[in-house]
Design a protein around this motif. Sequence first.
Motif, short mmCIF file in Angstrom:
data_model
loop_
_atom_site.label_atom_id
_atom_site.label_comp_id
_atom_site.label_asym_id
_atom_site.label_seq_id
_atom_site.Cartn_x
_atom_site.Cartn_y
_atom_site.Cartn_z
N GLN A 30 0.84 -1.20 0.00
CA GLN A 30 0.00 0.00 0.00
C GLN A 30 0.87 1.25 0.00
N ILE A 31 1.92 1.24 0.81
CA ILE A 31 2.83 2.39 0.90
C ILE A 31 3.59 2.59 -0.41
N GLN A 32 4.00 1.50 -1.04
CA GLN A 32 4.70 1.61 -2.33
C GLN A 32 3.80 2.27 -3.37
N GLU A 33 2.51 1.96 -3.34
CA GLU A 33 1.57 2.59 -4.27
C GLU A 33 1.38 4.07 -3.96
N HIS A 34 1.28 4.40 -2.67
CA HIS A 34 1.01 5.78 -2.27
C HIS A 34 2.24 6.68 -2.32
N HIS A 35 3.43 6.10 -2.20
CA HIS A 35 4.67 6.88 -2.09
C HIS A 35 5.73 6.30 -3.03
N LYS A 36 5.45 6.34 -4.30
CA LYS A 36 6.35 5.75 -5.31
C LYS A 36 7.75 6.36 -5.28
N GLN A 77 -2.59 8.61 8.09
CA GLN A 77 -3.11 8.56 6.72
C GLN A 77 -3.09 7.13 6.18
N GLU A 78 -2.01 6.41 6.41
CA GLU A 78 -1.92 5.02 5.94
C GLU A 78 -2.87 4.10 6.69
N ALA A 81 -6.23 4.59 5.19
CA ALA A 81 -6.32 3.94 3.88
C ALA A 81 -6.62 2.45 4.01
N GLU A 84 -10.06 0.89 3.21
CA GLU A 84 -10.43 0.63 1.81
C GLU A 84 -9.99 -0.74 1.33
N THR A 85 -9.22 -1.46 2.13
CA THR A 85 -8.68 -2.75 1.69
C THR A 85 -9.71 -3.86 1.71
#
Length: 162
Positions: A30-36, A77-78, A81, A84-85
């Motif tokens: 999830q973090i990789q998607e949000h913080h590329k 914030q994470e 998120a 939504e999973t």
Amino acid sequence: MKEFDSKLIPILREGIEIIRMILFRTIQGQIQEHHKESDSRFGNMLAGAVLNALFAQANTEEPFASFTRENKALIDQEIAALTETGERVLIPLTDALRMQTICNRIERGEDADDSVLRTAEDRGLLLTDRSLPMPNSFLDMVRRLGSSHGLVVPPRPMNQAD
């Protein structure tokens, strides 16, 4: 009751840790998607901080403690998120948090703090309509999920030869 404490609680705690590992991987993705733009070290630290916040386990060692303080808004914030999973994350999270609370109550007595459950519910992460898992059903879920994530080798049937 001592027999129950001495054998079942460590097994349940190990199951909780396996769920935590699975959640860590999910949160990392999830973090990789949000913080590329962020490097993997930052992602790992953020995923660990999110997981520690979910399970109310503060890491007081440096550099983790200062990372958590400096990134509180991002951690929140994470966590938000995660709502939504869907059930693929919320079911094991709900069950692991409940098992952690049960283990704490057995080990520490009736007055053990259950604020982690209230916090998860307030954040929309606790499936309140889900039945409280029995230890056996919790451990079955842990085996299934752990096996599907390559963390647990499923037991072979007893009648299977080597």
